[in-house]
Design a protein around this motif. Structure first.
Motif, PDB file in Angstrom:
ATOM      1  N   ASP A   1       9.288  -3.210  -0.944  1.00 55.11           N
ATOM      2  CA  ASP A   1      10.355  -1.928  -1.976  1.00 55.11           C
ATOM      3  C   ASP A   1      10.216  -0.884  -2.485  1.00 55.11           C
ATOM      4  O   ASP A   1      12.018   0.246  -2.274  1.00 55.11           O
ATOM      5  CB  ASP A   1      11.216  -3.409  -3.514  1.00 55.11           C
ATOM      6  CG  ASP A   1      10.490  -3.524  -4.142  1.00 55.11           C
ATOM      7  OD1 ASP A   1       8.787  -3.887  -3.348  1.00 55.11           O
ATOM      8  OD2 ASP A   1      10.289  -4.507  -4.993  1.00 55.11           O
ATOM      9  N   TYR A   2       9.190  -0.193  -2.569  1.00 52.75           N
ATOM     10  CA  TYR A   2       8.765   0.768  -2.441  1.00 52.75           C
ATOM     11  C   TYR A   2       8.331   1.827  -2.003  1.00 52.75           C
ATOM     12  O   TYR A   2       8.396   2.764  -1.473  1.00 52.75           O
ATOM     13  CB  TYR A   2       8.061   0.886  -4.212  1.00 52.75           C
ATOM     14  CG  TYR A   2       8.675   0.894  -6.029  1.00 52.75           C
ATOM     15  CD1 TYR A   2       9.302   1.659  -6.100  1.00 52.75           C
ATOM     16  CD2 TYR A   2       9.810  -0.284  -5.663  1.00 52.75           C
ATOM     17  CE1 TYR A   2      10.347   1.186  -7.449  1.00 52.75           C
ATOM     18  CE2 TYR A   2      10.670  -0.979  -6.838  1.00 52.75           C
ATOM     19  CZ  TYR A   2      10.784   0.049  -7.393  1.00 52.75           C
ATOM     20  OH  TYR A   2      11.119  -0.041  -8.204  1.00 52.75           O
ATOM     21  N   LEU A   3       7.224   0.977  -1.398  1.00 48.33           N
ATOM     22  CA  LEU A   3       6.444   1.717  -0.296  1.00 48.33           C
ATOM     23  C   LEU A   3       7.279   1.775   1.184  1.00 48.33           C
ATOM     24  O   LEU A   3       6.317   2.647   2.067  1.00 48.33           O
ATOM     25  CB  LEU A   3       4.608   1.800  -0.341  1.00 48.33           C
ATOM     26  CG  LEU A   3       3.997   1.493  -1.195  1.00 48.33           C
ATOM     27  CD1 LEU A   3       3.624   3.062  -1.206  1.00 48.33           C
ATOM     28  CD2 LEU A   3       4.559   1.301  -2.476  1.00 48.33           C
TER      29      LEU A   3
ATOM     30  N   PHE B   1       0.510  -2.476  -6.928  1.00 48.64           N
ATOM     31  CA  PHE B   1       0.922  -1.991  -6.190  1.00 48.64           C
ATOM     32  C   PHE B   1      -0.448  -1.644  -4.672  1.00 48.64           C
ATOM     33  O   PHE B   1       0.021  -1.484  -3.734  1.00 48.64           O
ATOM     34  CB  PHE B   1       1.110  -0.365  -6.792  1.00 48.64           C
ATOM     35  CG  PHE B   1       2.448  -0.355  -7.077  1.00 48.64           C
ATOM     36  CD1 PHE B   1       4.154   0.268  -5.843  1.00 48.64           C
ATOM     37  CD2 PHE B   1       3.097  -0.755  -7.691  1.00 48.64           C
ATOM     38  CE1 PHE B   1       4.710   0.293  -6.503  1.00 48.64           C
ATOM     39  CE2 PHE B   1       4.359  -0.761  -8.433  1.00 48.64           C
ATOM     40  CZ  PHE B   1       5.303  -0.263  -7.559  1.00 48.64           C
ATOM     41  N   ALA B   2      -1.383  -1.996  -5.461  1.00 52.49           N
ATOM     42  CA  ALA B   2      -2.512  -1.669  -4.739  1.00 52.49           C
ATOM     43  C   ALA B   2      -2.725  -2.265  -3.307  1.00 52.49           C
ATOM     44  O   ALA B   2      -1.895  -3.436  -3.066  1.00 52.49           O
ATOM     45  CB  ALA B   2      -3.841  -2.749  -5.116  1.00 52.49           C
ATOM     46  N   PRO B   3      -3.383  -1.626  -1.856  1.00 48.41           N
ATOM     47  CA  PRO B   3      -4.322  -0.730  -2.119  1.00 48.41           C
ATOM     48  C   PRO B   3      -3.152   0.670  -2.022  1.00 48.41           C
ATOM     49  O   PRO B   3      -4.027   1.535  -1.829  1.00 48.41           O
ATOM     50  CB  PRO B   3      -5.037  -1.050  -0.322  1.00 48.41           C
ATOM     51  CG  PRO B   3      -3.722  -1.668   0.159  1.00 48.41           C
ATOM     52  CD  PRO B   3      -2.744  -2.409  -0.696  1.00 48.41           C
ATOM     53  N   ASN B   4      -1.856   0.751  -2.585  1.00 45.90           N
ATOM     54  CA  ASN B   4      -1.093   2.100  -2.402  1.00 45.90           C
ATOM     55  C   ASN B   4      -0.830   2.304  -3.817  1.00 45.90           C
ATOM     56  O   ASN B   4      -0.947   1.620  -4.696  1.00 45.90           O
ATOM     57  CB  ASN B   4      -0.145   1.748  -1.609  1.00 45.90           C
ATOM     58  CG  ASN B   4       0.157   0.580  -0.511  1.00 45.90           C
ATOM     59  OD1 ASN B   4       0.935   0.011  -0.703  1.00 45.90           O
ATOM     60  ND2 ASN B   4      -0.334   1.200   0.273  1.00 45.90           N
TER      61      ASN B   4
ATOM     62  N   TRP C   1       5.733  -6.627   9.903  1.00 46.18           N
ATOM     63  CA  TRP C   1       4.256  -6.637   9.763  1.00 46.18           C
ATOM     64  C   TRP C   1       3.605  -5.068  10.145  1.00 46.18           C
ATOM     65  O   TRP C   1       4.112  -4.770  10.879  1.00 46.18           O
ATOM     66  CB  TRP C   1       3.557  -7.068  10.724  1.00 46.18           C
ATOM     67  CG  TRP C   1       2.051  -7.061   9.674  1.00 46.18           C
ATOM     68  CD1 TRP C   1       1.662  -8.079   9.040  1.00 46.18           C
ATOM     69  CD2 TRP C   1       1.060  -6.446  10.567  1.00 46.18           C
ATOM     70  NE1 TRP C   1       0.167  -7.991   8.904  1.00 46.18           N
ATOM     71  CE2 TRP C   1      -0.319  -7.031   9.504  1.00 46.18           C
ATOM     72  CE3 TRP C   1       1.167  -5.207  11.057  1.00 46.18           C
ATOM     73  CZ2 TRP C   1      -1.898  -6.034   9.505  1.00 46.18           C
ATOM     74  CZ3 TRP C   1      -0.046  -4.275  11.082  1.00 46.18           C
ATOM     75  CH2 TRP C   1      -1.389  -4.983  11.017  1.00 46.18           C
ATOM     76  N   ILE C   2       3.381  -4.655   8.326  1.00 46.58           N
ATOM     77  CA  ILE C   2       2.840  -3.120   8.084  1.00 46.58           C
ATOM     78  C   ILE C   2       1.888  -2.582   7.884  1.00 46.58           C
ATOM     79  O   ILE C   2       1.113  -3.518   6.585  1.00 46.58           O
ATOM     80  CB  ILE C   2       3.986  -2.410   7.071  1.00 46.58           C
ATOM     81  CG1 ILE C   2       5.272  -2.875   7.978  1.00 46.58           C
ATOM     82  CG2 ILE C   2       3.373  -0.820   7.797  1.00 46.58           C
ATOM     83  CD1 ILE C   2       6.476  -2.211   6.725  1.00 46.58           C
ATOM     84  N   LYS C   3       0.761  -2.463   8.531  1.00 44.94           N
ATOM     85  CA  LYS C   3      -0.800  -1.916   8.522  1.00 44.94           C
ATOM     86  C   LYS C   3      -0.679  -1.367   6.967  1.00 44.94           C
ATOM     87  O   LYS C   3      -0.112   0.349   6.557  1.00 44.94           O
ATOM     88  CB  LYS C   3      -1.785  -1.787   9.401  1.00 44.94           C
ATOM     89  CG  LYS C   3      -2.882  -1.596   9.404  1.00 44.94           C
ATOM     90  CD  LYS C   3      -3.022  -0.617  10.955  1.00 44.94           C
ATOM     91  CE  LYS C   3      -5.202  -0.446  10.351  1.00 44.94           C
ATOM     92  NZ  LYS C   3      -5.391  -0.442  12.047  1.00 44.94           N
ATOM     93  N   GLY C   4      -1.438  -1.591   6.106  1.00 44.20           N
ATOM     94  CA  GLY C   4      -1.595  -1.239   5.021  1.00 44.20           C
ATOM     95  C   GLY C   4      -1.356  -0.997   3.624  1.00 44.20           C
ATOM     96  O   GLY C   4      -1.035  -0.153   2.930  1.00 44.20           O
ATOM     97  N   LEU C   5       0.283  -2.104   4.168  1.00 41.17           N
ATOM     98  CA  LEU C   5       1.170  -2.349   2.953  1.00 41.17           C
ATOM     99  C   LEU C   5       0.591  -3.467   1.840  1.00 41.17           C
ATOM    100  O   LEU C   5      -0.004  -4.316   1.962  1.00 41.17           O
ATOM    101  CB  LEU C   5       2.601  -1.898   2.964  1.00 41.17           C
ATOM    102  CG  LEU C   5       3.207  -2.852   2.486  1.00 41.17           C
ATOM    103  CD1 LEU C   5       4.044  -1.210   1.717  1.00 41.17           C
ATOM    104  CD2 LEU C   5       4.922  -2.742   3.574  1.00 41.17           C
ATOM    105  N   GLY C   6       0.935  -3.232   1.207  1.00 46.48           N
ATOM    106  CA  GLY C   6       0.689  -3.850   0.148  1.00 46.48           C
ATOM    107  C   GLY C   6       1.430  -4.727  -0.670  1.00 46.48           C
ATOM    108  O   GLY C   6       2.551  -5.173   0.457  1.00 46.48           O
TER     109      GLY C   6
END
Length: 347
Positions: free
Chosen positions: A297-299, A205-208, A288-293
């Motif tokens: 499917d979850y975040l 999951f990191a960095p989330n 493309w999503i900044k900060g997404l690990g």
């Protein structure tokens, strides 16, 4: 002295094998089969099949999980918000969860795509949107190439799809080798894996942040059972060679396609895989999503569902949704990575 040492080693190995069997049964007791087994040509796939409501607005959707996973991963994320809106099929890939392994062809994404195609036929699903997460992306891409008549669209979530520099973790190579591999899987792998399961999950999951109940609901420990661990290791060890041969065929895909990826994915490098798919599949949309690990499917679940809706013909602004999600991810904070986990750790 040598004889004594060999006898002691044999006794220790036998004890470890017995303990592995006991712990494997305990894992299955904690996470029993939740779907049905369907013969797909000499072996059975386990899948959770959920019918659509009469007023369903979406085509059937087939979910393909990643490495070290099982169908509970995608079902936990998507079953609740999509139940009734479409016919849903959550699949344990060959050798994973409660699916049987099948023949040698199922050690490669095209063989697993063929098994999914036969399962769809058995379930009366003519065409579907195929959703592939991580390793499942290679299978979804293979499915789109080989079964265009069954492909209503493709959604890739943090996909693994193209050749990458480097290799994979040593234990995948070891577990997939003849002779030594089965011994490793029956004596060491489960115990070592259980000890680091929570840390490995947080790394995925990191960095989330990892949802606190993720392990409880998705049962990742199922992959630690000897046969499943060896199947998973073989899949991962074979992936680089397979995508090196097959990736050139992605240009044949004509189905509506969306690729969702995170700029902070340390498991599968988006600049190789997600951008490679966007380049190869004409008309596809890269989100493309900044900060997404590694776990859109979850975040980014709502965005992924909107992507399914867009593939089905509904008007959705996925780029605007991505920009709106980025500050939420930043506000949620980050998890501290511990160790390595995932199919492509050594990229």
């Amino acid at each position: 002295m040598l004889v004594t040492a060999l006898v002691s080693l044999a006794a220790l190995s036998s004890a470890s094998v017995a303990l592995t069997a006991l712990r494997a049964r305990a894992i299955e007791t904690d996470a029993p089969r939740i779907g049905e087994l369907t013969d797909v040509g000499g072996f059975s796939l386990h899948a959770l099949h959920v019918p659509a409501n009469a007023d369903a607005s979406l085509p059937p959707i087939v979910f393909i999980h990643g490495a070290s996973g099982n169908l509970r991963d995608q079902a936990t994320a998507f079953l609740g918000p999509l139940e009734g809106r479409a016919e849903l099929l959550f699949v344990d890939r060959p050798g994973h969860g409660y699916s049987q392994r099948g023949g040698p062809d199922t050690a490669y994404p095209d063989g697993q795509a063929a098994a999914v195609a036969r399962l769809m036929e058995q379930r009366g699903i003519d065409r579907a949107i195929i959703v592939g997460h991580s390793f499942g992306g290679a299978i979804a891409a293979s499915f789109g190439v080989l079964y265009p008549e069954k492909t209503a669209g493709l959604l890739f979530l943090a996909p693994a799809s193209h050749p990458w520099p480097g290799g994979v973790d040593w234990y995948y190579r070891l577990a997939s080798t003849p002779l030594v591999g089965p011994l490793f899987c029956h004596t060491v792998a489960l115990h070592a894996g259980k000890a680091r399961l929570d840390a490995a999950t947080r790394t995925v999951f990191a960095p989330n942040p990892c949802p606190h109940d993720y392990v409880q609901h998705t049962a990742p420990a199922l992959v630690l059972r000897p046969a499943a661990f060896r199947a998973n290791a073989t899949d991962v060890a074979n992936l680089h060679g397979y995508v090196s041969r097959f990736a050139k065929r992605y240009r044949e895909i004509k189905a509506p396609t969306v690729i969702v990826t995170g700029g902070s994915d340390a498991i599968v490098l988006e600049e190789i895989h997600a951008r490679g798919l966007a380049r190869d599949i004409e008309g596809s949309e890269l989100v493309w999503i900044k900060g997404l690990g590694h776990k859109p499917d979850y975040l980014a679940r709502d965005l992924a569902i909107a992507a399914i809706e867009k593939i089905a013909g509904h008007k959705r602004d996925l780029q605007a949704m991505a920009r709106a999600l980025e500050p939420e991810l930043a506000k949620a904070g980050v998890a501290v990575p511990e160790g390595n986990s995932g199919p492509l750790d050594n990229q």
